[in-house]
Design a protein around this motif. Structure first.
Motif, PDB file in Angstrom:
ATOM      1  N   LYS A  73     -15.495 -43.704  -0.141  1.00  0.00           N
ATOM      2  CA  LYS A  73     -14.398 -42.772  -0.386  1.00  0.00           C
ATOM      3  C   LYS A  73     -13.140 -43.510  -0.820  1.00  0.00           C
ATOM      4  N   ARG A  74     -12.829 -44.606  -0.176  1.00  0.00           N
ATOM      5  CA  ARG A  74     -11.602 -45.333  -0.492  1.00  0.00           C
ATOM      6  C   ARG A  74     -11.625 -45.917  -1.902  1.00  0.00           C
ATOM      7  N   VAL A  75     -12.759 -46.528  -2.295  1.00  0.00           N
ATOM      8  CA  VAL A  75     -12.772 -47.146  -3.622  1.00  0.00           C
ATOM      9  C   VAL A  75     -12.794 -46.092  -4.726  1.00  0.00           C
ATOM     10  N   LEU A  76     -13.442 -44.955  -4.481  1.00  0.00           N
ATOM     11  CA  LEU A  76     -13.378 -43.874  -5.461  1.00  0.00           C
ATOM     12  C   LEU A  76     -11.960 -43.319  -5.556  1.00  0.00           C
ATOM     13  N   ASP A  77     -11.281 -43.250  -4.427  1.00  0.00           N
ATOM     14  CA  ASP A  77      -9.906 -42.752  -4.440  1.00  0.00           C
ATOM     15  C   ASP A  77      -8.935 -43.736  -5.086  1.00  0.00           C
ATOM     16  N   LEU A  78      -9.345 -44.992  -5.245  1.00  0.00           N
ATOM     17  CA  LEU A  78      -8.554 -45.957  -6.024  1.00  0.00           C
ATOM     18  C   LEU A  78      -8.768 -45.774  -7.525  1.00  0.00           C
ATOM     19  N   GLY A  79      -9.788 -44.991  -7.906  1.00  0.00           N
ATOM     20  CA  GLY A  79     -10.043 -44.737  -9.319  1.00  0.00           C
ATOM     21  C   GLY A  79     -11.328 -45.335  -9.846  1.00  0.00           C
TER      22      GLY A  79
END
Length: 253
Positions: free
Chosen positions: A83-89
């Motif tokens: 979730k975190r890396v996807l939320d970084l783009g």
């Protein structure tokens, strides 16, 4: 302006041969340079590299305005980290140590929002990376998120047919170094047992029409993979750098 995620569509085109280079050096210059050289994707390495979240964000952002997809190899099959890396783009995730179909399903589900997945909503950074409104990000991005699984253990080879039946897998990557170690044949890539394991994965991926990739550090290695039906050629930034430094050292030796 909305920036379209394109790597998934490239993977879906069986005529395309692609590159996806691993970046373990925590610098935005590396993916920016690879993207400008025409690389199809960079894989920002959380598993073995020295990269933290801030570096990952800068490295993802450095690919903006190019056709190079910023993927992230997470350190484990964990929905919170995904979730975190996807939320970084990130445009997709490379999952290490996938050994069973159940683990493959967990990986796939972590990439999608409910009702099809379990991803929590909060693309505060990602929506700007992809040029869309915050509330529109799921509709804009979800269809383009890439799911790539690393095959790197004896158990994964034994379960490869079942893994390949999981819907939503966009690519498989054989990790030759890890696989050889797990087979108790570290670096022995010509050993019959290693070659048999690789052939098993190749056959399963081919039968399931899932694009397959592996590492090649020179053209001969790449040609050999492409001749066997591989579609993705991967390199590693640190090894590229060391290899070329050694070559230049030979010029003065």
């Amino acid at each position: 302006m909305t920036l379209n995620m394109s790597f998934k569509s490239k993977l879906a085109d069986p005529s395309r041969r692609l590159t996806a280079h691993m970046c373990a050096i925590p610098s935005a210059i590396i993916p920016q340079t690879m993207a400008s050289a025409g690389s199809d994707a960079v894989v920002i390495d959380f598993e073995h590299g020295a990269i933290d979240m801030a570096s990952a964000h800068a490295m993802i952002a450095a690919t903006a305005g190019t056709a190079c997809a910023p993927l992230v190899r997470v350190s484990r099959n964990d929905a919170t980290q995904v979730k975190r890396v996807l939320d970084l783009g990130a445009e997709g995730v490379v999952f290490p140590m996938i050994n069973t179909a159940e683990e493959a399903e967990m990986a796939r589900n972590s990439l999608a929002y409910p009702p099809t997945g379990i991803r929590g909503f909060g693309p505060y950074i990602a929506h700007s990376r992809w040029g869309t409104r915050f509330v529109d990000y799921p509709e804009t991005a979800e269809a383009g998120i890439v799911c790539c699984l690393l095959i790197e253990t004896r158990e994964a080879v034994e379960n490869i047919r079942e893994i390949c039946t999981v819907p939503g897998i966009d690519a498989l990557m054989i990790a030759p170094f890890d696989l050889s170690v797990d087979l108790h044949l570290p670096g022995q890539f010509t050993a019959p047992e290693f070659q048999e394991a690789v052939a098993t994965v190749e056959a399963a991926a081919n039968d399931a029409a899932i694009p397959l990739g592996s590492v090649a550090m020179d053209k001969a290695q790449a040609d050999a993979l492409l001749e066997r039906g591989y579609r993705i050629i991967a390199g590693l930034d640190i090894l590229w750098l060391k290899q070329m430094a050694a070559v230049s050292q030979s010029w003065v030796s």
